[in-house]
Design a protein around this motif. Structure first.
Motif, PDB file in Angstrom:
ATOM      1  N   ALA A 137      34.068 -36.615  21.845  1.00 23.10           N
ATOM      2  CA  ALA A 137      33.118 -36.811  20.753  1.00 23.10           C
ATOM      3  C   ALA A 137      31.686 -36.572  21.220  1.00 23.10           C
ATOM      4  N   LEU A 138      31.377 -36.967  22.440  1.00 20.44           N
ATOM      5  CA  LEU A 138      30.035 -36.766  22.979  1.00 20.44           C
ATOM      6  C   LEU A 138      29.789 -35.309  23.352  1.00 20.44           C
ATOM      7  N   ARG A 139      30.830 -34.607  23.751  1.00 15.23           N
ATOM      8  CA  ARG A 139      30.674 -33.260  24.309  1.00 15.23           C
ATOM      9  C   ARG A 139      30.435 -32.194  23.241  1.00 15.23           C
ATOM     10  N   TRP A 140      31.144 -32.268  22.127  1.00 17.30           N
ATOM     11  CA  TRP A 140      31.108 -31.155  21.180  1.00 17.30           C
ATOM     12  C   TRP A 140      29.725 -30.895  20.599  1.00 17.30           C
ATOM     13  N   PRO A 141      28.984 -31.919  20.093  1.00 15.61           N
ATOM     14  CA  PRO A 141      27.671 -31.630  19.492  1.00 15.61           C
ATOM     15  C   PRO A 141      26.681 -31.034  20.481  1.00 15.61           C
ATOM     16  N   VAL A 142      26.671 -31.518  21.722  1.00 20.33           N
ATOM     17  CA  VAL A 142      25.688 -31.002  22.677  1.00 20.33           C
ATOM     18  C   VAL A 142      25.999 -29.564  23.048  1.00 20.33           C
ATOM     19  N   PHE A 143      27.277 -29.213  23.175  1.00 22.39           N
ATOM     20  CA  PHE A 143      27.598 -27.824  23.473  1.00 22.39           C
ATOM     21  C   PHE A 143      27.232 -26.926  22.293  1.00 22.39           C
ATOM     22  N   ALA A 144      27.494 -27.392  21.083  1.00 23.31           N
ATOM     23  CA  ALA A 144      27.145 -26.613  19.892  1.00 23.31           C
ATOM     24  C   ALA A 144      25.642 -26.385  19.813  1.00 23.31           C
ATOM     25  N   ALA A 145      24.852 -27.371  20.236  1.00 24.36           N
ATOM     26  CA  ALA A 145      23.400 -27.233  20.188  1.00 24.36           C
ATOM     27  C   ALA A 145      22.865 -26.315  21.281  1.00 24.36           C
ATOM     28  N   ILE A 146      23.591 -26.203  22.387  1.00 27.81           N
ATOM     29  CA  ILE A 146      23.128 -25.387  23.508  1.00 27.81           C
ATOM     30  C   ILE A 146      23.352 -23.901  23.266  1.00 27.81           C
ATOM     31  N   VAL A 147      24.424 -23.539  22.579  1.00 29.52           N
ATOM     32  CA  VAL A 147      24.789 -22.121  22.434  1.00 29.52           C
ATOM     33  C   VAL A 147      23.647 -21.257  21.923  1.00 29.52           C
ATOM     34  N   PRO A 148      22.875 -21.677  20.880  1.00 31.19           N
ATOM     35  CA  PRO A 148      21.783 -20.812  20.421  1.00 31.19           C
ATOM     36  C   PRO A 148      20.687 -20.577  21.448  1.00 31.19           C
ATOM     37  N   GLU A 149      20.620 -21.403  22.494  1.00 33.83           N
ATOM     38  CA  GLU A 149      19.642 -21.182  23.553  1.00 33.83           C
ATOM     39  C   GLU A 149      20.038 -20.027  24.471  1.00 33.83           C
ATOM     40  N   LEU A 150      21.310 -19.668  24.477  1.00 32.48           N
ATOM     41  CA  LEU A 150      21.844 -18.774  25.498  1.00 32.48           C
ATOM     42  C   LEU A 150      21.798 -17.307  25.120  1.00 32.48           C
ATOM     43  N   VAL A 151      21.764 -17.007  23.827  1.00 34.59           N
ATOM     44  CA  VAL A 151      21.781 -15.616  23.365  1.00 34.59           C
ATOM     45  C   VAL A 151      20.725 -15.433  22.297  1.00 34.59           C
ATOM     46  N   PRO A 152      20.273 -14.184  22.063  1.00 34.08           N
ATOM     47  CA  PRO A 152      19.346 -13.937  20.949  1.00 34.08           C
ATOM     48  C   PRO A 152      19.999 -14.290  19.623  1.00 34.08           C
ATOM     49  N   ARG A 153      19.181 -14.556  18.628  1.00 32.60           N
ATOM     50  CA  ARG A 153      19.679 -14.965  17.317  1.00 32.60           C
ATOM     51  C   ARG A 153      20.630 -13.925  16.727  1.00 32.60           C
ATOM     52  N   SER A 154      20.359 -12.633  16.999  1.00 33.09           N
ATOM     53  CA  SER A 154      21.198 -11.567  16.439  1.00 33.09           C
ATOM     54  C   SER A 154      22.620 -11.589  17.011  1.00 33.09           C
ATOM     55  N   LYS A 155      22.781 -12.187  18.195  1.00 38.86           N
ATOM     56  CA  LYS A 155      24.098 -12.230  18.835  1.00 38.86           C
ATOM     57  C   LYS A 155      24.809 -13.566  18.643  1.00 38.86           C
ATOM     58  N   LEU A 156      24.184 -14.488  17.920  1.00 36.31           N
ATOM     59  CA  LEU A 156      24.785 -15.806  17.742  1.00 36.31           C
ATOM     60  C   LEU A 156      26.139 -15.743  17.036  1.00 36.31           C
ATOM     61  N   PRO A 157      26.308 -14.926  15.968  1.00 34.41           N
ATOM     62  CA  PRO A 157      27.644 -14.857  15.348  1.00 34.41           C
ATOM     63  C   PRO A 157      28.737 -14.434  16.326  1.00 34.41           C
ATOM     64  N   ALA A 158      28.440 -13.437  17.172  1.00 34.73           N
ATOM     65  CA  ALA A 158      29.435 -12.990  18.155  1.00 34.73           C
ATOM     66  C   ALA A 158      29.700 -14.081  19.190  1.00 34.73           C
ATOM     67  N   ALA A 159      28.649 -14.807  19.596  1.00 27.84           N
ATOM     68  CA  ALA A 159      28.830 -15.887  20.576  1.00 27.84           C
ATOM     69  C   ALA A 159      29.709 -16.992  20.018  1.00 27.84           C
ATOM     70  N   LEU A 160      29.492 -17.349  18.751  1.00 32.76           N
ATOM     71  CA  LEU A 160      30.303 -18.397  18.142  1.00 32.76           C
ATOM     72  C   LEU A 160      31.743 -17.940  17.942  1.00 32.76           C
ATOM     73  N   ALA A 161      31.925 -16.642  17.663  1.00 31.92           N
ATOM     74  CA  ALA A 161      33.283 -16.109  17.546  1.00 31.92           C
ATOM     75  C   ALA A 161      34.004 -16.179  18.887  1.00 31.92           C
ATOM     76  N   LEU A 162      33.282 -15.891  19.970  1.00 33.66           N
ATOM     77  CA  LEU A 162      33.889 -15.978  21.299  1.00 33.66           C
ATOM     78  C   LEU A 162      34.242 -17.426  21.641  1.00 33.66           C
ATOM     79  N   ASN A 163      33.440 -18.369  21.170  1.00 34.49           N
ATOM     80  CA  ASN A 163      33.792 -19.776  21.370  1.00 34.49           C
ATOM     81  C   ASN A 163      35.075 -20.126  20.623  1.00 34.49           C
ATOM     82  N   GLY A 164      35.229 -19.566  19.408  1.00 34.82           N
ATOM     83  CA  GLY A 164      36.472 -19.770  18.676  1.00 34.82           C
ATOM     84  C   GLY A 164      37.652 -19.151  19.398  1.00 34.82           C
ATOM     85  N   MET A 165      37.429 -17.985  19.999  1.00 32.57           N
ATOM     86  CA  MET A 165      38.480 -17.340  20.776  1.00 32.57           C
ATOM     87  C   MET A 165      38.866 -18.208  21.977  1.00 32.57           C
ATOM     88  N   SER A 166      37.862 -18.833  22.608  1.00 33.81           N
ATOM     89  CA  SER A 166      38.129 -19.732  23.731  1.00 33.81           C
ATOM     90  C   SER A 166      39.026 -20.883  23.297  1.00 33.81           C
TER      91      SER A 166
END
Length: 549
Positions: A137-166
């Motif tokens: 419960a503690l882990r999921w929100p913080v990881f979700a908040a970190i992802v947009p820091e890691l890639v440009p906004r234009s690549k966020l949909p692809a990054a979230l799709a890769l998280n779903g693939m994971s």
């Protein structure tokens, strides 16, 4: 193990080729490393679920204890969603994410130790499963908040799709790996492996060179942060529409997952292996759909893609309701997995894109709570329908209801297409910074406008947008006052819980909020700008007498 580069440096060195391809986020080294960490964390989660469920069957034969394993695992995720999101917005996200991994590692170690020493009992197992659920419960929100820091906004949909693939890859591999270890060595070794992998993940996270910038106004109080998070979602048309769609989709689609063991049993020659194959087919379809998502997003609007996903999901549920052929079942479950990931990714991207960084973890935690609540309720409802009628009836009704409800919500609550610009507008107003801060008490801010009375209805409509904006920023209360004796005089009143919270609210002004302010000023007809006053609310009247706040 090399040190992480910071996300800005990683973004600067990313290649231009295949800018928006499904694998383009992997060009950013930090995302690649944390994606691998997320994959390991998900593997541990699925392995732990399988080992815990199997261990309970060896401790007792009572069905209630076995059923409570799932409750103990998921209930903390639902109950602690908002507090964990608030903590992720308040604390250093890197250290908080590493802490969650250490938490999971400690619980896994205790599970292994209790099994190795023969001290494990059904109540102790449920307790440890619940503690593990707290870590999740503690882990999921913080990881979700970190992802947009890691890639440009234009690549966020692809990054979230890769998280779903994971998630879907781990859903396939985790149970298979856990089953092999349990058969060869026993459940305790699964828990021990989880502990080791979780520690490794924590070490990798701590080697990420992310600089945490403390808020100059200090940390928010947990209760206040939770209130503001709830207000932000409640006053956001876009977020509420996303959560309505995700609740409808997961409430109906969970019918297939909840009843899949019974569906597998009714397939010709169906057994536990059939159930595993169908699950694997669903995960495989989800993984493969990742590569088609960029083109689908270009070809369809968000709501059109969601409707297509809901229609495909409904179709697969209808097929599985009456199917008795394993090969048709595998094909249908593959399409179900593709529909699930495409729809969930579209909704997740919409939620992420509409959340500023300061409230991102709180918003995503409520998004996750919406999924968990809809899933739990859907499983109960469709299970009861199947009990009262039959499994085919439950799936058939769920498939028809799912597409009808999704079409209805998209019609009544349409996607506006253009989202507000949530980027920070800039520094706070100089008048607020220059004011002498009071020691305590609610701060009441009044802004006096002089309006052409003929334009008052349009101004009132615009001020309704201002109300939503102020409350999203964290204001405690808002109201608009009109002068009875002077029809052109309006006063906007905004109340903050403290001077610090007042300054914090000003810091949260977005580009869209600044544009709204200019639209309000366009109605002001006096030569001087609107008069702004700040007062300390020292008392309030209750029951006919003054009481200190």
């Amino acid at each position: 193990m090399p040190d992480f580069e910071n996300s800005a440096a990683a973004s600067a060195t990313s290649p231009a080729k295949d800018e928006h391809g499904p694998l383009s986020p992997f060009a950013h080294r930090v995302f690649s490393m944390l994606w691998g960490t997320w994959l390991v964390a998900n593997l541990c989660m699925w392995m732990n679920d399988v080992a815990s469920a199997w261990l309970m069957t060896t401790l007792t034969s009572k069905p209630i204890w076995v059923a409570l394993v799932q409750t103990a695992a998921t209930l903390p995720v639902f109950l602690l969603g908002l507090p964990s999101g608030a903590l992720a917005d308040i604390l250093d996200r890197k250290r908080f994410l590493a802490f969650t991994q250490i938490w999971v590692a400690v619980v896994a170690s205790l599970l292994a130790l209790a099994v190795f020493t023969g001290m494990m009992t059904p109540p102790l197992l449920l307790l440890l499963i619940s503690l593990n659920g707290i870590g999740l419960a503690l882990r999921w929100p913080v990881f979700a908040a970190i992802v947009p820091e890691l890639v440009p906004r234009s690549k966020l949909p692809a990054a979230l799709a890769l998280n779903g693939m994971s998630m879907n890859t781990s859903r396939i591999v985790g149970p298979l790996l856990a089953g092999g270890i349990i058969a060869a060595l026993g459940s305790a070794w699964v828990f021990l492996l989880n502990a080791v992998l979780s520690v490794v993940a924590a070490v990798v996270i701590m080697r990420w060179r992310r600089e945490h910038t403390p808020d100059p106004l200090g940390r928010e109080r947990l209760t206040g942060a939770m209130r503001v998070g709830l207000q932000y979602v409640a006053q956001s048309y876009h977020l509420k529409s996303v959560m309505a769609r995700v609740a409808i989709f997961f409430f109906h689609s969970t019918a297939l997952m909840a009843l899949l063991p019974l569906v597998a049993r009714d397939i010709k020659g169906g057994d536990a292996g059939t159930f595993t194959v169908l699950l694997a087919a669903m995960g495989g379809g989800a993984v493969l759909s990742t590569f088609a998502l960029p083109r689908l997003r270009q070809a369809f609007s968000r709501d059109r893609l969601i409707l297509v996903g809901a229609a495909v999901q409904a179709m697969t549920m209808g097929v599985m309701a009456f199917n008795t052929n394993i090969w048709l079942g595998i094909l249908a479950m593959a399409f179900s997995g593709a529909a699930w990931l495409s729809t969930a990714n579209s909704l997740t991207v919409s939620a992420q894109m509409s959340l500023p960084d300061w409230v991102r973890a709180r918003g995503m935690s409520m998004y996750q709570m919406c999924i968990m609540g809809a899933t739990a309720m859907g499983a109960a409802v469709w299970g009861q329908v199947a009990t009262s009628g039959s499994v085919p009836i439950a799936l058939a009704v769920g498939s028809v209801s799912g597409i009808v409800m999704m079409a209805l919500i998209c019609w009544r609550w349409p996607d506006r297409g253009v989202m507000e610009d949530i980027r920070p507008a800039g520094p706070m107003s100089s008048s607020a910074k220059a004011s002498t801060p009071p020691e305590s008490g609610h701060v009441l801010v009044t802004i006096e406008y002089r309006i052409d009375p003929a334009k008052a209805p349009a101004f009132r409509a615009l001020m309704e947008e201002s109300r939503r904006s102020r409350l999203r920023q964290g204001a405690l209360a808002w109201e608009l006052l009109s002068d009875i004796n002077d029809p052109g005089r309006f006063v906007e009143a905004v109340e903050d819980t403290s001077w610090t919270d007042h300054l914090r609210r000003l810091d949260r002004t977005s580009v869209a909020d600044a544009a709204l302010r200019e639209r309000k000023l366009a109605f002001h007809i006096a030569e001087d700008p609107p008069v702004v006053r700040r007062a300390l609310r020292e008392t309030t009247v209750r029951g006919g007498r003054n009481e200190a706040l």
